[in-house]
Design a protein around this motif. Structure first.
Motif, PDB file in Angstrom:
ATOM      1  N   THR A   1       0.835  -1.196   0.000  1.00 35.88           N
ATOM      2  CA  THR A   1       0.000   0.000   0.000  1.00 35.88           C
ATOM      3  C   THR A   1       0.873   1.249   0.000  1.00 35.88           C
ATOM      4  N   PHE A   2       0.544   2.146  -0.887  1.00 32.57           N
ATOM      5  CA  PHE A   2       1.287   3.408  -1.003  1.00 32.57           C
ATOM      6  C   PHE A   2       0.316   4.570  -0.846  1.00 32.57           C
ATOM      7  N   GLU A   3       0.882   5.697  -0.418  1.00 28.98           N
ATOM      8  CA  GLU A   3       0.088   6.913  -0.343  1.00 28.98           C
ATOM      9  C   GLU A   3       0.714   7.928  -1.282  1.00 28.98           C
TER      10      GLU A   3
ATOM     11  N   PHE B   1      -1.239  -2.009  -4.192  1.00 28.26           N
ATOM     12  CA  PHE B   1      -0.319  -2.292  -5.279  1.00 28.26           C
ATOM     13  C   PHE B   1       0.137  -3.750  -5.221  1.00 28.26           C
TER      14      PHE B   1
ATOM     15  N   TYR C   1       1.310   0.331 -18.195  1.00 33.03           N
ATOM     16  CA  TYR C   1       2.737   0.674 -18.128  1.00 33.03           C
ATOM     17  C   TYR C   1       3.517  -0.408 -17.388  1.00 33.03           C
TER      18      TYR C   1
ATOM     19  N   MET D   1       9.703   0.221 -13.234  1.00 33.23           N
ATOM     20  CA  MET D   1      11.139   0.502 -13.346  1.00 33.23           C
ATOM     21  C   MET D   1      11.636   0.366 -14.784  1.00 33.23           C
TER      22      MET D   1
ATOM     23  N   GLU E   1      13.573   2.087 -16.266  1.00 34.48           N
ATOM     24  CA  GLU E   1      14.965   2.541 -16.372  1.00 34.48           C
ATOM     25  C   GLU E   1      15.957   1.393 -16.484  1.00 34.48           C
TER      26      GLU E   1
ATOM     27  N   SER F   1      16.348   4.420  -9.508  1.00 35.38           N
ATOM     28  CA  SER F   1      14.978   4.012  -9.235  1.00 35.38           C
ATOM     29  C   SER F   1      14.423   4.794  -8.053  1.00 35.38           C
ATOM     30  N   THR F   2      13.168   5.160  -8.165  1.00 34.86           N
ATOM     31  CA  THR F   2      12.492   5.876  -7.087  1.00 34.86           C
ATOM     32  C   THR F   2      11.177   5.162  -6.785  1.00 34.86           C
ATOM     33  N   THR F   3      10.518   5.579  -5.712  1.00 36.07           N
ATOM     34  CA  THR F   3       9.202   4.998  -5.437  1.00 36.07           C
ATOM     35  C   THR F   3       8.277   5.264  -6.621  1.00 36.07           C
TER      36      THR F   3
ATOM     37  N   SER G   1       9.169   5.485  -9.912  1.00 39.04           N
ATOM     38  CA  SER G   1       9.436   4.584 -11.043  1.00 39.04           C
ATOM     39  C   SER G   1       9.094   3.145 -10.676  1.00 39.04           C
ATOM     40  N   ALA G   2       9.193   2.806  -9.373  1.00 42.56           N
ATOM     41  CA  ALA G   2       8.907   1.436  -8.938  1.00 42.56           C
ATOM     42  C   ALA G   2       7.416   1.131  -8.988  1.00 42.56           C
ATOM     43  N   THR G   3       6.585   2.167  -8.856  1.00 38.67           N
ATOM     44  CA  THR G   3       5.138   1.939  -8.883  1.00 38.67           C
ATOM     45  C   THR G   3       4.499   2.510 -10.139  1.00 38.67           C
ATOM     46  N   GLY G   4       5.221   3.376 -10.832  1.00 36.07           N
ATOM     47  CA  GLY G   4       4.666   4.010 -12.017  1.00 36.07           C
ATOM     48  C   GLY G   4       3.682   5.116 -11.697  1.00 36.07           C
ATOM     49  N   ILE G   5       3.626   5.517 -10.441  1.00 32.67           N
ATOM     50  CA  ILE G   5       2.691   6.577 -10.051  1.00 32.67           C
ATOM     51  C   ILE G   5       3.482   7.868  -9.891  1.00 32.67           C
TER      52      ILE G   5
ATOM     53  N   ALA H   1       3.455  10.863  -8.636  1.00 29.64           N
ATOM     54  CA  ALA H   1       3.026  11.894  -7.693  1.00 29.64           C
ATOM     55  C   ALA H   1       4.270  12.497  -7.057  1.00 29.64           C
TER      56      ALA H   1
ATOM     57  N   ARG I   1       4.680  13.307  -4.047  1.00 23.78           N
ATOM     58  CA  ARG I   1       4.937  12.622  -2.787  1.00 23.78           C
ATOM     59  C   ARG I   1       4.403  11.198  -2.893  1.00 23.78           C
ATOM     60  N   MET I   2       5.280  10.216  -2.710  1.00 23.20           N
ATOM     61  CA  MET I   2       4.874   8.800  -2.743  1.00 23.20           C
ATOM     62  C   MET I   2       5.488   8.126  -1.525  1.00 23.20           C
ATOM     63  N   VAL I   3       4.639   7.631  -0.636  1.00 26.16           N
ATOM     64  CA  VAL I   3       5.129   7.022   0.594  1.00 26.16           C
ATOM     65  C   VAL I   3       4.531   5.635   0.728  1.00 26.16           C
ATOM     66  N   GLN I   4       5.383   4.672   1.068  1.00 26.04           N
ATOM     67  CA  GLN I   4       4.818   3.348   1.311  1.00 26.04           C
ATOM     68  C   GLN I   4       4.170   3.322   2.685  1.00 26.04           C
TER      69      GLN I   4
ATOM     70  N   ILE J   1      13.027  -0.425  -2.300  1.00 22.58           N
ATOM     71  CA  ILE J   1      11.965   0.578  -2.422  1.00 22.58           C
ATOM     72  C   ILE J   1      10.610  -0.050  -2.082  1.00 22.58           C
ATOM     73  N   TYR J   2      10.453  -1.344  -2.387  1.00 17.03           N
ATOM     74  CA  TYR J   2       9.180  -2.017  -2.129  1.00 17.03           C
ATOM     75  C   TYR J   2       9.053  -2.510  -0.686  1.00 17.03           C
TER      76      TYR J   2
END
Lengths: 247, 312
Positions: free
Chosen positions: A65-67, A79, A195, A198, A200, B208-210, B212-216, B218, B220-223, B306-307
């Motif tokens: 879960t992400f915010e 997710f 999509y 990652m 990249e 890689s960032t949160t 690019s790892a989720t494709g969202i 935003a 601000r992206m916080v797990q 990241i996950y």
């Protein structure tokens, strides 16, 4: 790098397409995946300290879960994440024994548990953390796309899908051949902006994700910032006299 | 990444043995080998024993050691497979050379090839070991030629220190002082090249960032949940799990013990004509190299992390 072998494009590539619009984070896909894969011919998936303080075990699928964004525009995104069955899987060429392989017939990335020596190198070579080492069997394990289900002719044709797909109560998981332009998964990817994760690292994951669409309210044209005080002022409040009268 | 003790022991001990074999090979070819054949034999047997210890250590990393023979099969694509082939070959070369030295047949024509074989074998083994890490393109701290260079330099440095210590033990003063001087130069160079990789890693920006790892996409992206509470393979294998204090101290310790301390000891030994200083420098540097290898793993940030950031 020597890993970059000449890529041959497979004619068929089975994969999942996950709709982030409708995943509600119920973990039904996680438990059904565990149930199916712990009951198969490959042997049970580890469950250590299942009822103690630090329960841990092997799972092929996780829902995280992400915010996103900040209040008041915060979104909660559930997710699901499992092996993405990359078209150029970096985990396969590094395997010293050949236990890790990508099937030519349908593109599924699999581990031959009888050949795995448990060196864990393939898990280092996966940027997604899709592989989990089984602490009881001492071999690397991963999502098989329920390879022991999807071709089982003793099952009704509509049941020949991965357990996670069958279990999802909201239909957030689509399964099919992403190389077939007429398949449901290809259409979903094409029409709804599917999509890959990652991008990249150029692993070309076969699993795709469908992005969330923010639903706007049909009730009002105003898109101003939501304020609780303003909202309450629009509501009719029982008059003070009426309230007093009831006492 | 989680530092695995079996791999730390394997790479540090094998590296020193490779370095020792290289030193003996270069010394033999350049004409300042230990004067007694028995000294050469003793040092080669020590190198062989160290390699066998590292071979045993490497087996402790495997879930199924009895299937290890399979690991030689995929040499076309896997650097680990190549390492699995080169390591026993190098052990055979070193042991064969040790046997030849023990039998006193080093002057025979075929025995002249042994130092060359040892140099090639040691370099190939370093290449394989280094490339196992350097070929993982998304572990950015490792994915650079400096990874291979440092395996070579640290191995040569510890091999020279080992040779100095063994030369002093065997009473080979000339060999020991040559090796001691070489150890000072190569250890200083290794300090420099390892420093380059530390500098590079400090400036790395994770690709890689949160997002690019989720494709969202935003801002601000916080797990909020990684999907389990009790931890999994992913939370154990890819995090070093040590406190920031331990992490910082490991770096300080390895910079001191692997480079500064042995350099100082050997410099004093060199100036006072006492190569026995190598006997003090050897165990201290080995400790420093263990810390260096621990830090090498701990510093590598795997994108899968990241996950796996948040228990809820």
């Amino acid at each position: 790098m020597s890993q970059a072998e000449v890529q041959e494009t497979l004619a068929k590539q089975l994969a999942l397409v996950i709709d982030l619009n409708v995943c509600v984070g119920c973990h039904a896909c996680v438990t059904s995946c565990k149930e199916w894969n712990t009951s198969g011919a490959a042997g049970p998936l580890a469950d250590l300290n299942a009822y103690d303080e630090q329960p841990t075990g092997t799972f092929f699928n996780r829902v995280q879960t992400f915010e996103a964004d900040s209040f008041p525009n915060t979104q909660t995104i559930h997710f699901p994440k499992s092996c993405l069955h990359c078209e150029d899987p970096p985990c396969v060429p590094v395997c010293p024994t050949g236990a890790s392989y990508k099937r030519k017939s349908d593109g599924i990335v699999l581990v031959d548990y009888d050949k795995c020596i448990g060196c864990k190198y393939c898990s280092w070579a996966c940027p997604y953390g899709a592989r989990e080492f089984d602490e009881e069997r001492k071999v690397m394990t991963k999502c098989t796309l329920c390879v022991d289900r999807i071709y089982d002719e003793s099952l009704a044709p509509h049941d020949r899908k991965p357990a996670c797909v069958k279990a999802c109560p909201t239909g957030a998981r689509l399964f099919g051949d992403v190389k077939d332009p007429d398949s449901d998964v290809s259409k979903a990817i094409r029409e709804r902006g599917g999509y890959q994760l990652m991008p990249e690292w150029e692993t070309q994951p076969s699993n795709h994700y469908l992005p969330r669409k923010i639903t706007t309210s049909a009730c009002g044209s105003s898109q101003d910032e939501f304020r609780l005080g303003d909202f309450l002022r629009t509501k009719s409040v029982p008059s003070a006299t009426a309230e007093e009268g009831t006492r | 990444m989680k530092p695995a003790f079996s791999i730390i022991l394997f790479t540090t001990v094998a590296g020193a043995a490779q370095g020792l074999a290289c030193v003996l090979a270069v010394a033999s070819l350049a004409g300042f080998a230990p004067q007694q054949a028995s000294s050469i034999a003793m040092m080669l047997w020590v190198a062989t024993a160290m390699l066998l210890v590292s071979l045993v250590a490497s087996f402790f990393h495997l879930g199924h050691p009895m299937r290890a023979w399979r690991a030689a099969l995929m040499w076309r694509t896997s650097w680990m497979s190549r390492e699995v082939i080169v390591l026993p070959a190098f052990i055979a070369i070193t042991a064969g050379w040790a046997v030849a030295a023990s039998l006193g047949v080093l002057d025979a024509g075929w025995a002249q090839l042994l130092p060359w074989a040892a140099i090639v074998g040691a370099l190939l083994l370093w290449l394989c070991t280094g490339m196992i890490y350097a070929c993982l393109r998304f572990v950015q701290e490792w994915a650079h030629p400096l990874t291979v260079i440092n395996y070579v330099m640290l191995g040569l440095s510890s091999g020279l220190v080992t040779a100095t210590a063994l030369g002093a033990l065997a009473g080979e003063a000339a060999f020991a002082s040559h090796a001691g001087a070489g150890a000072i130069i190569i250890t200083a160079l290794a300090w420099f090249t390892r420093g380059l990789s530390l500098r590079r890693n400090a400036r790395l920006k994770p690709k890689s960032t949160t997002q690019s790892a989720t494709g969202i996409q935003a801002a601000r992206m916080v797990q909020k949940s990684m999907g389990m509470t009790g931890g999994s393979f992913n939370t154990r294998e890819f995090f070093h799990g040590a406190s920031q204090r331990v992490y910082r101290n490991a770096k300080r310790i390895f910079l001191m013990l692997a480079f500064a301390v042995p350099l100082s000891i050997l410099a004093v030994g060199c100036l006072t004509g006492a190569p026995a200083a190598g006997l003090l420098a050897f165990p201290l540097q080995l400790l420093g190299l263990v810390a260096e290898r621990w830090f090498f793993f701990a510093q590598a940030r795997h994108p899968q992390n990241i996950y796996y950031q948040m228990v809820s």
